[in-house]
Design a protein around this motif. Sequence first.
Motif, mmCIF file in Angstrom:
data_model
loop_
_atom_site.group_PDB
_atom_site.id
_atom_site.type_symbol
_atom_site.label_atom_id
_atom_site.label_comp_id
_atom_site.label_asym_id
_atom_site.label_seq_id
_atom_site.Cartn_x
_atom_site.Cartn_y
_atom_site.Cartn_z
ATOM 1 N N ARG B 76 0.813 -1.210 0.000
ATOM 2 C CA ARG B 76 0.000 0.000 0.000
ATOM 3 C C ARG B 76 0.849 1.263 0.000
ATOM 4 N NH1 ARG B 76 -5.319 -0.055 1.912
ATOM 5 N NH2 ARG B 76 -6.245 -2.101 1.711
ATOM 6 N N LEU B 77 1.951 1.232 0.752
ATOM 7 C CA LEU B 77 2.787 2.427 0.841
ATOM 8 C C LEU B 77 3.421 2.742 -0.507
ATOM 9 C CD1 LEU B 77 4.099 4.649 2.518
ATOM 10 C CD2 LEU B 77 5.916 3.063 3.098
ATOM 11 N N SER B 78 3.978 1.725 -1.174
ATOM 12 C CA SER B 78 4.643 2.040 -2.446
ATOM 13 C C SER B 78 3.623 2.450 -3.497
ATOM 14 C CB SER B 78 5.510 0.883 -2.934
ATOM 15 O OG SER B 78 4.955 -0.339 -2.629
ATOM 16 N N ALA B 79 2.434 1.841 -3.467
ATOM 17 C CA ALA B 79 1.397 2.247 -4.426
ATOM 18 C C ALA B 79 1.004 3.710 -4.205
ATOM 19 C CB ALA B 79 0.176 1.350 -4.294
ATOM 20 N N LEU B 80 0.915 4.086 -2.929
ATOM 21 C CA LEU B 80 0.554 5.472 -2.613
ATOM 22 C C LEU B 80 1.616 6.436 -3.122
ATOM 23 C CD1 LEU B 80 -1.196 7.487 -0.902
ATOM 24 C CD2 LEU B 80 0.460 7.123 0.896
ATOM 25 N N MET B 81 2.911 6.084 -2.888
ATOM 26 C CA MET B 81 3.984 6.962 -3.324
ATOM 27 C C MET B 81 3.994 7.078 -4.853
ATOM 28 S SD MET B 81 5.182 7.898 -0.463
ATOM 29 C CE MET B 81 6.478 8.956 -1.043
ATOM 30 N N LEU B 82 3.721 5.953 -5.543
ATOM 31 C CA LEU B 82 3.668 5.992 -7.008
ATOM 32 C C LEU B 82 2.582 6.955 -7.474
ATOM 33 C CD1 LEU B 82 4.033 2.242 -7.981
ATOM 34 C CD2 LEU B 82 5.699 4.047 -8.267
ATOM 35 N N MET B 83 1.452 6.930 -6.764
ATOM 36 C CA MET B 83 0.319 7.786 -7.132
ATOM 37 C C MET B 83 0.699 9.261 -6.965
ATOM 38 S SD MET B 83 -2.815 7.438 -8.079
ATOM 39 C CE MET B 83 -3.568 8.889 -8.760
ATOM 40 N N ILE B 84 1.279 9.612 -5.795
ATOM 41 C CA ILE B 84 1.672 11.011 -5.572
ATOM 42 C C ILE B 84 2.642 11.444 -6.660
ATOM 43 C CG2 ILE B 84 2.717 12.626 -3.950
ATOM 44 C CD1 ILE B 84 2.164 10.755 -1.717
ATOM 45 N N CYS B 85 3.607 10.575 -6.935
ATOM 46 C CA CYS B 85 4.640 10.891 -7.918
ATOM 47 C C CYS B 85 4.014 11.109 -9.293
ATOM 48 C CB CYS B 85 5.648 9.745 -7.945
ATOM 49 S SG CYS B 85 6.984 9.995 -9.074
ATOM 50 N N ALA B 86 3.063 10.232 -9.661
ATOM 51 C CA ALA B 86 2.450 10.344 -10.993
ATOM 52 C C ALA B 86 1.679 11.651 -11.126
ATOM 53 C CB ALA B 86 1.536 9.142 -11.236
ATOM 54 N N VAL B 87 0.903 12.004 -10.101
ATOM 55 C CA VAL B 87 0.098 13.230 -10.175
ATOM 56 C C VAL B 87 1.013 14.456 -10.261
ATOM 57 C CG1 VAL B 87 -1.502 14.688 -8.901
ATOM 58 C CG2 VAL B 87 -1.861 12.228 -8.972
ATOM 59 N N LEU B 88 2.017 14.482 -9.387
ATOM 60 C CA LEU B 88 2.931 15.616 -9.355
ATOM 61 C C LEU B 88 3.677 15.741 -10.681
ATOM 62 C CD1 LEU B 88 3.830 17.695 -7.235
ATOM 63 C CD2 LEU B 88 5.794 16.247 -6.807
ATOM 64 N N ALA B 89 4.133 14.602 -11.200
ATOM 65 C CA ALA B 89 4.903 14.631 -12.441
ATOM 66 C C ALA B 89 4.033 15.108 -13.597
ATOM 67 C CB ALA B 89 5.450 13.238 -12.740
ATOM 68 N N THR B 90 2.768 14.669 -13.633
ATOM 69 C CA THR B 90 1.884 15.112 -14.716
ATOM 70 C C THR B 90 1.719 16.622 -14.689
ATOM 71 O OG1 THR B 90 0.731 13.029 -14.518
ATOM 72 C CG2 THR B 90 -0.370 14.764 -15.737
ATOM 73 N N ALA B 91 1.459 17.162 -13.502
ATOM 74 C CA ALA B 91 1.274 18.610 -13.408
ATOM 75 C C ALA B 91 2.556 19.346 -13.790
ATOM 76 C CB ALA B 91 0.836 18.985 -12.004
ATOM 77 N N ALA B 92 3.702 18.835 -13.311
ATOM 78 C CA ALA B 92 4.970 19.502 -13.611
ATOM 79 C C ALA B 92 5.241 19.477 -15.107
ATOM 80 C CB ALA B 92 6.105 18.824 -12.852
ATOM 81 N N HIS B 93 4.932 18.342 -15.730
ATOM 82 C CA HIS B 93 5.181 18.225 -17.158
ATOM 83 C C HIS B 93 4.265 19.156 -17.962
ATOM 84 C CE1 HIS B 93 7.222 15.167 -19.925
ATOM 85 N NE2 HIS B 93 7.188 16.344 -20.467
ATOM 86 N N LEU B 94 2.994 19.236 -17.530
ATOM 87 C CA LEU B 94 2.056 20.148 -18.197
ATOM 88 C C LEU B 94 2.549 21.581 -18.077
ATOM 89 C CD1 LEU B 94 -1.480 18.824 -17.228
ATOM 90 C CD2 LEU B 94 -0.368 18.773 -19.455
ATOM 91 N N ALA B 95 3.055 21.929 -16.893
ATOM 92 C CA ALA B 95 3.546 23.286 -16.686
ATOM 93 C C ALA B 95 4.721 23.579 -17.614
ATOM 94 C CB ALA B 95 3.977 23.477 -15.236
ATOM 95 N N HIS B 96 5.548 22.573 -17.843
ATOM 96 C CA HIS B 96 6.677 22.787 -18.745
ATOM 97 C C HIS B 96 6.211 22.920 -20.185
ATOM 98 C CE1 HIS B 96 10.386 21.764 -21.009
ATOM 99 N NE2 HIS B 96 10.876 22.580 -20.121
ATOM 100 N N GLN B 97 5.156 22.151 -20.549
ATOM 101 C CA GLN B 97 4.622 22.239 -21.910
ATOM 102 C C GLN B 97 4.044 23.626 -22.179
ATOM 103 O OE1 GLN B 97 6.136 19.319 -23.131
ATOM 104 N NE2 GLN B 97 4.461 19.609 -24.565
ATOM 105 N N ALA B 98 3.478 24.227 -21.114
ATOM 106 C CA ALA B 98 2.862 25.538 -21.287
ATOM 107 C C ALA B 98 3.908 26.624 -21.491
ATOM 108 C CB ALA B 98 1.996 25.872 -20.069
ATOM 109 N N ARG B 99 5.155 26.336 -21.187
ATOM 110 C CA ARG B 99 6.221 27.327 -21.382
ATOM 111 C C ARG B 99 7.247 26.744 -22.330
ATOM 112 N NH1 ARG B 99 7.325 30.668 -17.288
ATOM 113 N NH2 ARG B 99 9.511 30.179 -17.474
#
Lengths: 109, 506
Positions: B76-99
């Motif tokens: 459960r812990l590693s699945a949770l960390m993967l989820m946080i990482c995926a959400v954060l990475a998606t937003a960060a990547h979108l932010a980079h695409q916008a610039r």
Amino acid sequence: MIELLFSIAVGVLSMCGVYLMLRARTFPVVLGLTLLSYAVNLFLFGSGRLIPGDPPLIADGVERYVDPLPQALVLTAIVIGFAMTAFVMVLALRALNDLGNDHVDGRAD
Amino acid sequence: MHWIATPILLPLIAAALMMLVPARYWPAYRWLGPVATLFQVPIAVWLIAQAMGNGYLVYPLGDWPAPFGIVLVLDRLSALMLMICAVLATAAHLAHQARPSEHTRQFQVLFQFQLMGLNGAFLTGDLFNLFVFFEILLIASYGLLLQGGGPSRTRAALHYVLLNLAGSSLFLIAMGVLYADAGTLNMADLARVVSERGPDELILVQAGLMLLTVVFALKSALLPLHLWLPATYAAAIAPVAALFAIMTKVGAYAVIRVLTLTFGLEGSETTPIISTLLVVLALATVAAAGVGALGSVSLRRLCGYLVVLSIGTVFASVAVLEPEALSAALYYMIQSTLVTGALFLLVDLIADQRGPIDDSLQLNGPPVRNPALLGTLFFATAVAIAGLPPLSGFFGKLMILRAALSADFAPWLWAVLLVGSLLVLLALSRAGSRLFWSTDGEPLTPAPVRLGAVLPAMLLLAASPLLVVFAAPVQSYLDQTAAQLADPQGYILQVLGDATGKGAEP
């Protein structure tokens, strides 16, 4: 005897490594890191015990083996350490270029 | 079964493909990186569902059985960390695409390698493999930190790289000590060795584990190893800084994993020493970060101190060593990671509109072009970070304070965390009023901010109210995670299977 020599080598290498790492110029610091990583590699190697002359692989008619895992670990550590040293070398050169001096904080004194 | 490896393989394949595209065709393949990152989210959701259904999923790489080969372990812990990482990475990547910038390909490739390292560190069940994934994520982060160029980035990167190389040496020494004494680097096997030996035979193993904890403390910027963080995070470009919000949490994850597996939450004689040590350092971290945030002269540095403060809070709660406190720490960790990521993205938008003074917190700067939109977002982020109701920061801190009641050091923890929150509140109010009210002259930027640029920050910020609305299911998931962590025998049994029954060779 071999243990004594080995541990002295590890100790001297790490001592020199730590001393150089605390210098204020990038080149001695990089050298210090390299020395420290040599010490670490030796140390890792020693974690499988120092047994001379025995094979690390299964062979016919052999009773005693050397633990092969530390050798694999050291190999990985050497490769990674090598890549990191190359990177930090390039970075140090770039810092010399960008900041105009080789002080680790980038200020001329 | 094979799906467990996808969070590692997908970024690896995507990065390799992107490097193969010839430079002149690159513009046509720009979508590869964002799509690969976005794909992490459904995979993480699926893996969370798997972890909820099955408890543990063990994947022996190359089908070598557990203590000899390397295993990936999904709980459960590693699945949770993967989820946080995926959400954060998606937003960060979108932010980079916008610039759009000229370094897009380098950025995307390094970004994927960074994700591979992060996901691998969360999944692996082997200490040496953890080291390798740490190195992967670090070398990618060195490249990402240097994105954009300039002397300040080079200086920050030099410090960051040298410190982490020293940390890696220490990691290897710890590994050598552990292997020399315990004869294994598989986490489950190590936990088995620890549980089977008497306290007198454990001295070397404990020394090795303490050394490991020092390394993880360096990665997670725990006092006195926190000094590198504010300068580093302030130097990075916004999407990178946002992704780095999870880098410190990798250290926290590793500490939680190793601590619960080897020392256990209650029981062994070493546990009180570690608990005391952790709580003292964690509370000192919170205090130092609070003062640092108050004294920051630039907004990005302030955000860096907020990251340090959040890691201190997490460790203080972990040090209570109760399942309830662990669950509270994880809740706080989810919310602080995502909201800090949002803040880094937002700061960049604000700084962009202020021309030459950038993110400096001086008086009478030029006003921003969109005070209403950016001000509201900044206010909401500040509320979530400082821990005021009704956003998730408040509930996270409340849970931590309640869970800590049973500990001996509860008065200290309460005092430091609450005063720390006050300092954050003061620092953020000061920053907000200087940015949006104490302004002079006309806005410098003619064009208002584009929606595409604000969207990633809003996306991350939306996690905060969502975590409040769905607090009950999230908390029940986390409670079960903590219960799972409190039972290392379950982990050992699942990973080693009947290998223990067969009587492995000494």
